[in-house]
Design a protein around this motif. Structure first.
Motif, PDB file in Angstrom:
ATOM      1  N   SER A  87      47.780  37.970  40.016  1.00 34.94           N
ATOM      2  CA  SER A  87      47.292  37.662  38.676  1.00 34.94           C
ATOM      3  C   SER A  87      46.373  38.742  38.130  1.00 34.94           C
ATOM      4  O   SER A  87      46.201  38.845  36.910  1.00 34.94           O
ATOM      5  CB  SER A  87      46.533  36.329  38.687  1.00 34.94           C
ATOM      6  N   ILE A  88      45.781  39.544  39.021  1.00 36.94           N
ATOM      7  CA  ILE A  88      44.752  40.475  38.559  1.00 36.94           C
ATOM      8  C   ILE A  88      45.076  41.939  38.789  1.00 36.94           C
ATOM      9  O   ILE A  88      44.764  42.794  37.955  1.00 36.94           O
ATOM     10  CB  ILE A  88      43.396  40.115  39.226  1.00 36.94           C
ATOM     11  N   LEU A  89      45.726  42.275  39.920  1.00 30.72           N
ATOM     12  CA  LEU A  89      45.911  43.688  40.243  1.00 30.72           C
ATOM     13  C   LEU A  89      46.874  44.422  39.305  1.00 30.72           C
ATOM     14  O   LEU A  89      46.632  45.593  38.982  1.00 30.72           O
ATOM     15  CB  LEU A  89      46.361  43.844  41.695  1.00 30.72           C
ATOM     16  N   TYR A 130      43.753  51.258  35.039  1.00 25.00           N
ATOM     17  CA  TYR A 130      43.225  52.364  35.857  1.00 25.00           C
ATOM     18  C   TYR A 130      44.288  52.776  36.874  1.00 25.00           C
ATOM     19  O   TYR A 130      44.177  52.478  38.071  1.00 25.00           O
ATOM     20  CB  TYR A 130      41.938  51.931  36.563  1.00 25.00           C
ATOM     21  N   PRO A 131      45.341  53.461  36.423  1.00 22.22           N
ATOM     22  CA  PRO A 131      46.472  53.769  37.310  1.00 22.22           C
ATOM     23  C   PRO A 131      46.131  54.685  38.472  1.00 22.22           C
ATOM     24  O   PRO A 131      46.871  54.715  39.463  1.00 22.22           O
ATOM     25  CB  PRO A 131      47.484  54.427  36.358  1.00 22.22           C
ATOM     26  N   VAL A 162      43.587  50.769  45.257  1.00 25.38           N
ATOM     27  CA  VAL A 162      43.009  49.505  45.710  1.00 25.38           C
ATOM     28  C   VAL A 162      43.498  49.244  47.132  1.00 25.38           C
ATOM     29  O   VAL A 162      44.702  49.149  47.379  1.00 25.38           O
ATOM     30  CB  VAL A 162      43.390  48.329  44.795  1.00 25.38           C
ATOM     31  N   TYR A 163      42.558  49.173  48.069  1.00 27.30           N
ATOM     32  CA  TYR A 163      42.897  48.876  49.462  1.00 27.30           C
ATOM     33  C   TYR A 163      42.480  47.445  49.740  1.00 27.30           C
ATOM     34  O   TYR A 163      41.316  47.081  49.546  1.00 27.30           O
ATOM     35  CB  TYR A 163      42.175  49.839  50.401  1.00 27.30           C
ATOM     36  N   VAL A 164      43.426  46.634  50.190  1.00 26.87           N
ATOM     37  CA  VAL A 164      43.186  45.208  50.419  1.00 26.87           C
ATOM     38  C   VAL A 164      43.141  44.946  51.919  1.00 26.87           C
ATOM     39  O   VAL A 164      44.088  45.277  52.643  1.00 26.87           O
ATOM     40  CB  VAL A 164      44.284  44.347  49.762  1.00 26.87           C
ATOM     41  N   ILE A 170      35.666  43.659  39.757  1.00 24.80           N
ATOM     42  CA  ILE A 170      34.887  42.414  39.842  1.00 24.80           C
ATOM     43  C   ILE A 170      34.816  41.752  38.469  1.00 24.80           C
ATOM     44  O   ILE A 170      34.967  40.537  38.325  1.00 24.80           O
ATOM     45  CB  ILE A 170      33.479  42.701  40.392  1.00 24.80           C
ATOM     46  N   GLU A 171      34.597  42.562  37.462  1.00 21.72           N
ATOM     47  CA  GLU A 171      34.499  42.027  36.096  1.00 21.72           C
ATOM     48  C   GLU A 171      35.790  41.339  35.682  1.00 21.72           C
ATOM     49  O   GLU A 171      35.781  40.263  35.060  1.00 21.72           O
ATOM     50  CB  GLU A 171      34.170  43.175  35.148  1.00 21.72           C
ATOM     51  N   MET A 172      36.928  41.948  36.036  1.00 21.17           N
ATOM     52  CA  MET A 172      38.211  41.354  35.674  1.00 21.17           C
ATOM     53  C   MET A 172      38.430  40.054  36.420  1.00 21.17           C
ATOM     54  O   MET A 172      38.970  39.081  35.857  1.00 21.17           O
ATOM     55  CB  MET A 172      39.337  42.349  35.961  1.00 21.17           C
ATOM     56  N   ILE A 173      38.034  39.999  37.688  1.00 23.92           N
ATOM     57  CA  ILE A 173      38.160  38.757  38.456  1.00 23.92           C
ATOM     58  C   ILE A 173      37.286  37.669  37.844  1.00 23.92           C
ATOM     59  O   ILE A 173      37.717  36.517  37.679  1.00 23.92           O
ATOM     60  CB  ILE A 173      37.779  39.001  39.932  1.00 23.92           C
ATOM     61  N   CYS A 174      36.070  38.019  37.474  1.00 24.21           N
ATOM     62  CA  CYS A 174      35.180  37.044  36.830  1.00 24.21           C
ATOM     63  C   CYS A 174      35.778  36.550  35.522  1.00 24.21           C
ATOM     64  O   CYS A 174      35.629  35.373  35.157  1.00 24.21           O
ATOM     65  CB  CYS A 174      33.808  37.668  36.584  1.00 24.21           C
TER      66      CYS A 174
END
Length: 331
Positions: A108-110, A117-118, A122-124, A301-305
């Motif tokens: 939903s977010i990535l 920001y291509p 992002v390392y999960v 973090i902002e996008m998740i919030c």
């Protein structure tokens, strides 16, 4: 080693004279002589030797100019890269999350984050909640997305700041048409009818294995209800437990949000639990209190919030949200 020192060494090498180099650099001869001597003392070797034609670089002096030039070019490139990082043109974010939460939240977010920001990698890291807390405390993660049990059963570590996002209730999962659910009551504002948990004191339960946070909260709920039902099976997968309950093997507790991960498969019936038993966990973001958060990590973090913001607040102001999440230090 500074760019000014390299400039001084190169000027002396080109002019073969400290006095001529000083004139070219618009500094006094004594100042330049002292600078050269200080560099040589630091290195413990001579950079120049005097010949009939003037000062010439020693082998160490030649290597100094070569290495210093390379270092300064690398540092210049690093300054440019930092500029890119600060402008979110480049960077990396390392986040920790449990496997099932990863399945639920990241799709939903990535993709949206990647479109914005291509060039941000992002390392999960997918681990248990307990391991994620250790990894966060050790500085391995920029932040972790995890659940906390109701206090005081579980509180963040002293060096971790937990920023709550959403309180997710646990529901009781039962097979369709279970006879003990006939008297369930639908309360206003609750998604599912509420059931009296005491009715299930002798019913078989399917549980996730001990050590998992879902199991800890499930045991806490049973403890607060003061019942000790038989456990017929334990599994690492909450979904396996849910499906077995839906098929009549027993009943189980399921986090409400997790019902949306595999919708339509092995449908069961779901019931709210009395709030007296604290049947919930809290989803939040964990960050190190004294840790550094890059702008890329802050943006993610902002996008998740934003996913959990009230619909009327979805069009939040970027700077206002960043200030809210990361208030300036009082020092």
């Amino acid at each position: 080693m500074t760019d000014k020192e390299l400039l001084y060494i190169r000027a002396v090498a080109e002019e073969r004279s400290i006095s001529k180099a000083a004139q070219k650099l618009f500094i006094t001869q004594p100042s330049l002589s002292q600078c050269i001597q200080r560099i040589e003392n630091t290195l413990g070797t001579r950079l120049f030797t005097r010949t009939s034609s003037g000062l010439t670089l020693t082998y160490a002096g030649e290597r100094y100019c070569q290495i210093a030039g390379q270092i300064l070019r690398i540092y210049n490139d690093f300054e440019l890269e930092v500029s890119d990082i600060n402008n979110l043109k480049k960077g990396r974010v390392t986040i920790g999350i449990t496997t099932y939460m990863s399945t639920y939240f990241l799709p939903s977010i990535l993709p949206a984050f990647h479109r914005l920001y291509p060039n941000i990698e992002v390392y999960v890291l997918e681990e248990t909640s307990t391991q994620l807390e250790r990894d966060l405390g050790s500085g391995r993660l920029d932040f972790a997305l995890s659940h906390l049990s109701p206090p005081p059963e579980n509180v963040p570590a002293d060096n971790v700041e937990f920023r709550p996002l959403h309180q997710d209730p646990f529901v009781l999962t039962v097979p369709p048409g279970h006879p003990l659910c006939r008297d369930a009551v639908q309360y206003p504002g609750e998604e599912f009818p509420r059931i009296d948990l005491l009715r299930f004191a002798q019913e078989p339960f399917v549980m996730v294995t001990r050590g998992q946070r879902i199991r800890k909260i499930s045991d806490m709920i049973l403890g607060k209800a003061q019942i000790n039902p038989p456990i017929v099976l334990s599994t690492k997968s909450f979904e396996t437990a849910r499906r077995l309950a839906a098929q009549g093997m027993g009943v189980t507790f399921t986090p409400r949000q997790y019902l949306d991960i595999f919708p339509g498969h092995y449908p069961g019936e779901y019931y709210c639990i009395d709030p007296l038993y604290h049947p919930y966990w809290t989803l939040g973001i964990g960050v190190l209190k004294s840790g550094y958060l890059s702008r890329a990590a802050q943006s993610l973090i902002e996008m998740i919030c934003g996913m959990f913001a009230d619909k009327s607040q979805q069009n939040y102001d970027h700077e206002e949200m960043e200030e809210k999440l990361f208030p300036p230090s009082s020092s």
